[in-house]
Design a protein around this motif. Sequence first.
Motif, PDB file in Angstrom:
ATOM      1  N   ALA A 122       0.839  -1.201   0.000  1.00 11.79           N
ATOM      2  CA  ALA A 122       0.000   0.000   0.000  1.00 11.79           C
ATOM      3  C   ALA A 122       0.876   1.254   0.000  1.00 11.79           C
ATOM      4  CB  ALA A 122      -0.924   0.003   1.217  1.00 11.79           C
ATOM      5  N   PHE A 123       1.923   1.250   0.819  1.00 13.51           N
ATOM      6  CA  PHE A 123       2.818   2.402   0.870  1.00 13.51           C
ATOM      7  C   PHE A 123       3.601   2.541  -0.432  1.00 13.51           C
ATOM      8  CE2 PHE A 123       2.764   1.426   5.607  1.00 13.51           C
ATOM      9  CZ  PHE A 123       1.706   2.309   5.847  1.00 13.51           C
ATOM     10  N   LYS A 124       4.000   1.421  -1.033  1.00 12.79           N
ATOM     11  CA  LYS A 124       4.682   1.475  -2.332  1.00 12.79           C
ATOM     12  C   LYS A 124       3.752   2.072  -3.388  1.00 12.79           C
ATOM     13  CE  LYS A 124       7.889  -2.397  -1.803  1.00 12.79           C
ATOM     14  NZ  LYS A 124       8.250  -3.745  -2.281  1.00 12.79           N
ATOM     15  N   PHE A 125       2.484   1.694  -3.336  1.00 10.05           N
ATOM     16  CA  PHE A 125       1.496   2.206  -4.275  1.00 10.05           C
ATOM     17  C   PHE A 125       1.350   3.722  -4.141  1.00 10.05           C
ATOM     18  CE2 PHE A 125      -3.014   3.518  -4.429  1.00 10.05           C
ATOM     19  CZ  PHE A 125      -3.188   3.512  -5.795  1.00 10.05           C
ATOM     20  N   LEU A 126       1.194   4.206  -2.917  1.00  5.81           N
ATOM     21  CA  LEU A 126       1.035   5.646  -2.713  1.00  5.81           C
ATOM     22  C   LEU A 126       2.294   6.405  -3.129  1.00  5.81           C
ATOM     23  CD1 LEU A 126      -0.889   5.684   0.667  1.00  5.81           C
ATOM     24  CD2 LEU A 126      -1.790   6.183  -1.614  1.00  5.81           C
ATOM     25  N   TYR A 127       3.438   5.860  -2.803  1.00 11.26           N
ATOM     26  CA  TYR A 127       4.694   6.487  -3.208  1.00 11.26           C
ATOM     27  C   TYR A 127       4.784   6.560  -4.730  1.00 11.26           C
ATOM     28  CZ  TYR A 127       9.608   7.249  -4.126  1.00 11.26           C
ATOM     29  OH  TYR A 127      10.793   7.747  -4.617  1.00 11.26           O
ATOM     30  N   ALA A 128       4.422   5.481  -5.406  1.00 12.47           N
ATOM     31  CA  ALA A 128       4.476   5.459  -6.870  1.00 12.47           C
ATOM     32  C   ALA A 128       3.516   6.489  -7.471  1.00 12.47           C
ATOM     33  CB  ALA A 128       4.170   4.058  -7.393  1.00 12.47           C
ATOM     34  N   CYS A 129       2.339   6.649  -6.862  1.00 15.96           N
ATOM     35  CA  CYS A 129       1.384   7.670  -7.335  1.00 15.96           C
ATOM     36  C   CYS A 129       1.995   9.063  -7.232  1.00 15.96           C
ATOM     37  CB  CYS A 129       0.092   7.633  -6.519  1.00 15.96           C
ATOM     38  SG  CYS A 129      -1.017   6.282  -6.904  1.00 15.96           S
ATOM     39  N   LEU A 130       2.544   9.369  -6.070  1.00 14.82           N
ATOM     40  CA  LEU A 130       3.141  10.690  -5.867  1.00 14.82           C
ATOM     41  C   LEU A 130       4.354  10.894  -6.771  1.00 14.82           C
ATOM     42  CD1 LEU A 130       2.910  10.904  -1.982  1.00 14.82           C
ATOM     43  CD2 LEU A 130       1.474  12.082  -3.664  1.00 14.82           C
ATOM     44  N   ASN A 131       5.169   9.884  -6.881  1.00  9.81           N
ATOM     45  CA  ASN A 131       6.376   9.978  -7.689  1.00  9.81           C
ATOM     46  C   ASN A 131       6.036  10.207  -9.164  1.00  9.81           C
ATOM     47  OD1 ASN A 131       9.202   9.904  -8.014  1.00  9.81           O
ATOM     48  ND2 ASN A 131       9.102   7.760  -8.633  1.00  9.81           N
ATOM     49  N   GLU A 132       5.107   9.425  -9.683  1.00  6.28           N
ATOM     50  CA  GLU A 132       4.749   9.583 -11.096  1.00  6.28           C
ATOM     51  C   GLU A 132       4.126  10.946 -11.357  1.00  6.28           C
ATOM     52  OE1 GLU A 132       2.039   7.431 -14.486  1.00  6.28           O
ATOM     53  OE2 GLU A 132       3.324   6.219 -13.188  1.00  6.28           O
ATOM     54  N   HIS A 133       3.271  11.387 -10.451  1.00  5.02           N
ATOM     55  CA  HIS A 133       2.645  12.708 -10.631  1.00  5.02           C
ATOM     56  C   HIS A 133       3.712  13.804 -10.635  1.00  5.02           C
ATOM     57  CE1 HIS A 133      -0.082  16.024 -10.457  1.00  5.02           C
ATOM     58  NE2 HIS A 133       0.400  16.400  -9.281  1.00  5.02           N
ATOM     59  N   CYS A 134       4.633  13.742  -9.694  1.00  2.00           N
ATOM     60  CA  CYS A 134       5.673  14.777  -9.602  1.00  2.00           C
ATOM     61  C   CYS A 134       6.596  14.773 -10.821  1.00  2.00           C
ATOM     62  CB  CYS A 134       6.479  14.603  -8.321  1.00  2.00           C
ATOM     63  SG  CYS A 134       5.532  15.005  -6.841  1.00  2.00           S
ATOM     64  N   GLN A 135       6.809  13.627 -11.421  1.00  2.00           N
ATOM     65  CA  GLN A 135       7.658  13.544 -12.607  1.00  2.00           C
ATOM     66  C   GLN A 135       6.996  14.154 -13.836  1.00  2.00           C
ATOM     67  OE1 GLN A 135       8.661   9.442 -13.178  1.00  2.00           O
ATOM     68  NE2 GLN A 135      10.135   9.402 -11.505  1.00  2.00           N
ATOM     69  N   ASN A 136       5.669  14.252 -13.802  1.00  2.60           N
ATOM     70  CA  ASN A 136       4.946  14.697 -14.990  1.00  2.60           C
ATOM     71  C   ASN A 136       4.417  16.119 -14.935  1.00  2.60           C
ATOM     72  OD1 ASN A 136       5.220  12.248 -16.476  1.00  2.60           O
ATOM     73  ND2 ASN A 136       3.687  11.330 -15.154  1.00  2.60           N
ATOM     74  N   VAL A 137       4.678  16.843 -13.868  1.00  4.27           N
ATOM     75  CA  VAL A 137       4.220  18.231 -13.783  1.00  4.27           C
ATOM     76  C   VAL A 137       5.396  19.129 -13.407  1.00  4.27           C
ATOM     77  CG1 VAL A 137       1.841  17.642 -13.174  1.00  4.27           C
ATOM     78  CG2 VAL A 137       3.499  18.050 -11.366  1.00  4.27           C
ATOM     79  N   THR A 138       5.290  20.375 -13.813  1.00  4.49           N
ATOM     80  CA  THR A 138       6.312  21.354 -13.441  1.00  4.49           C
ATOM     81  C   THR A 138       5.803  22.161 -12.257  1.00  4.49           C
ATOM     82  OG1 THR A 138       5.436  23.072 -14.893  1.00  4.49           O
ATOM     83  CG2 THR A 138       7.072  21.551 -15.845  1.00  4.49           C
ATOM     84  N   ALA A 139       6.701  22.804 -11.560  1.00  6.90           N
ATOM     85  CA  ALA A 139       6.328  23.650 -10.423  1.00  6.90           C
ATOM     86  C   ALA A 139       5.439  24.794 -10.890  1.00  6.90           C
ATOM     87  CB  ALA A 139       7.572  24.177  -9.725  1.00  6.90           C
ATOM     88  N   GLU A 140       5.652  25.238 -12.090  1.00  9.19           N
ATOM     89  CA  GLU A 140       4.881  26.347 -12.651  1.00  9.19           C
ATOM     90  C   GLU A 140       3.396  25.998 -12.797  1.00  9.19           C
ATOM     91  OE1 GLU A 140       5.354  27.809 -16.932  1.00  9.19           O
ATOM     92  OE2 GLU A 140       6.824  28.972 -15.766  1.00  9.19           O
ATOM     93  N   GLU A 141       3.099  24.726 -13.024  1.00  6.25           N
ATOM     94  CA  GLU A 141       1.712  24.304 -13.228  1.00  6.25           C
ATOM     95  C   GLU A 141       0.862  24.405 -11.964  1.00  6.25           C
ATOM     96  OE1 GLU A 141       1.022  20.730 -15.839  1.00  6.25           O
ATOM     97  OE2 GLU A 141       3.211  20.651 -15.664  1.00  6.25           O
ATOM     98  N   GLN A 142       1.500  24.336 -10.809  1.00  4.63           N
ATOM     99  CA  GLN A 142       0.778  24.387  -9.532  1.00  4.63           C
ATOM    100  C   GLN A 142      -0.260  23.255  -9.413  1.00  4.63           C
ATOM    101  OE1 GLN A 142       1.164  26.988  -6.936  1.00  4.63           O
ATOM    102  NE2 GLN A 142       3.092  27.116  -8.047  1.00  4.63           N
ATOM    103  N   ALA A 143       0.033  22.096  -9.957  1.00  4.37           N
ATOM    104  CA  ALA A 143      -0.859  20.930  -9.885  1.00  4.37           C
ATOM    105  C   ALA A 143      -0.344  20.029  -8.771  1.00  4.37           C
ATOM    106  CB  ALA A 143      -0.881  20.195 -11.215  1.00  4.37           C
ATOM    107  N   PHE A 144      -0.884  20.207  -7.584  1.00  6.40           N
ATOM    108  CA  PHE A 144      -0.366  19.508  -6.411  1.00  6.40           C
ATOM    109  C   PHE A 144      -1.119  18.228  -6.073  1.00  6.40           C
ATOM    110  CE2 PHE A 144       0.648  24.037  -5.673  1.00  6.40           C
ATOM    111  CZ  PHE A 144       2.013  23.931  -5.785  1.00  6.40           C
ATOM    112  N   ARG A 145      -2.194  17.954  -6.764  1.00  4.55           N
ATOM    113  CA  ARG A 145      -2.994  16.777  -6.452  1.00  4.55           C
ATOM    114  C   ARG A 145      -2.871  15.748  -7.575  1.00  4.55           C
ATOM    115  NH1 ARG A 145      -8.622  18.826  -4.071  1.00  4.55           N
ATOM    116  NH2 ARG A 145      -8.513  16.869  -2.949  1.00  4.55           N
TER     117      ARG A 145
END
Length: 172
Positions: A122-145
């Motif tokens: 479960a923790f690996k799953f949540l980490y992978a969700c956060l990691n993949e999201h962070c890899q695909n957005v820039t700080a400029e986008e302000q997409a934190f969810r």
Amino acid sequence: VDEPSLINGDAERMRAVVWPMLNNKFLQQDSLGIKMLLPIELRHALYKESSQFFQEARLDKQNMVDRLSWSGPMLYDLCEARLRACRPGDAEHMSLLDMFAEDVTRQDLVDALEQMHQPRDAFKFLYACLNEHCQNVTAEEQAFRVPRLVLDAVRKRQADRVQQLYRGIGPA
């Protein structure tokens, strides 16, 4: 048994330590009780044993639990508790659902966690969700969810990984 440096995750070495303890005569000693939480590699080795091994071990009399697994709601609550424990005491409350886009429901998360079966996954799953999201957005986008698309893609990959692990065809 999978952690000590002499065993170092080697299934054959784990087997050499544990198998003698599975003998029914050894376990029938007075005032002796053993609880073993063993790595999945030994589960695969166990089911490859001969019928003679099973007759001597009498696992049916030893209250053996094939594998521990948690339900989706249990894992959701556990992840919520971990999130609370990681936040400073004066920080405002944040739920697990707050990390995901508005179109992701609590039930979506519970269903995804249900497929993970164990806290580690479960923790690996949540980490992978956060990691993949962070890899695909820039700080400029302000997409934190984390959007639903990422949740669904990661859910599929992680569920496949967990199933391969249970079948003995993939690493943990």
